[in-house]
Design a protein around this motif. Sequence first.
Motif: not given
Length: 364
Positions: A58, A102-104, A129, A145, A150, A155, A158, A162
């Motif tokens: 990220s 951040s994905q999470s 995400n 996103t 995921e 990653s 994601a 992003q």
Amino acid sequence: SKGNHRHYMLKEIYEQPVVVAQTLRSYMRRIDDQVSLPIPDFDLSAIRRVTIVACGTSFYAGMVAKYWFEQFARIPVDIDVASEFRYREPVLEPGGLALFISQSGETADTLAALRHARAEGQKIAVVVNVPTSTMAREADLLLPTHAGPEIGVASTKAFTCQLAVLAALAANLARAKGRLSPEEEKKVVRHLAEAPAALNAALAYDEAIESMAGVIAGARDVLYLGRGPDYPLALEGALKLKEISYIHAEGYAAGEMKHGPIALIDDAVPVIVIAPSGPLFEKTVSNMQEVQARGGKVVLISDYDGIAAAGDGCLATITMPKVHPLIAPLVYAVPVQLLAYHVAVAKGTDVDQPRNLAKSVTVE
Ligand code: F6R
């Protein structure tokens, strides 16, 4: 489920054309070729500085965004990995937008940085995400996103989603700052709209990438080089290799190599060069030739024109579709991900669950 794919990571790599398209749809109006944010009344015109904070992959998406925000909107951008941000006692002035990626939406360092920035009076934007995450709840400007869940620890989808959101945000900032005419905005939207098809075209080289993975799988060390907005892709390529294949890899800005890492060059250290056609191509190629002059073995990732111009003398080449430089970081993510994936499979490592790693890092 993994569907027909052997691993979640591969499935998620293949989902990218669809999820990037899905993400872009909520940030662009194709009717009049305008970019738009999910929160249209959020005033970007007063923003004087952007501070980007994130971790890992990220963070590399954030590095690409720094190039875009500065180039298109002429807004100064600071960027830190989240674990360093608070401790350097950053100067956060009124009119600042702090942007967390951040994905999470649960990464502990990134969340702590977000709360610090809020306490220091910054407006808080979050590219995230997981829509139900803590960071999503704490945002003033929530920029989702739409990659879907995921599962693979490394990653992939994601990251490209992003980048899609960040490119749209760059265009919004540029418009708000009076630096993007309606004509230019139309062009940006058209280039972004080409990304899903270009990602598809990049995926078509999967087998070619698989067939050269052995070259990398036998190496102990690998260098990745890139320039400009594709320099973070070199860092991302090296991170992907490290985390799933356990090969030691370093990403460098191509021009920085002669300031030290060139001492590592010999025929046992493959050097992967990311060099799409564009304004920085010649410079990157001259750095590549510095490697070759010292007996280094180069894998060149470029488009057909780039490979025709500079592919001679390379150990291997990976051909990408020719794309506008704006979307090159999205498209070149694909070969970088696939290469790490196939190298890991060749080495027999646990691709979806690499050792020592967790999908969501909730300790500082
Ligand atoms: C790399 C990877 C990690 C994450 C990092 C941040 O493949 O997965 O480097 O990118 O831990 O995680 P998020 O984006 O959830 O904050």
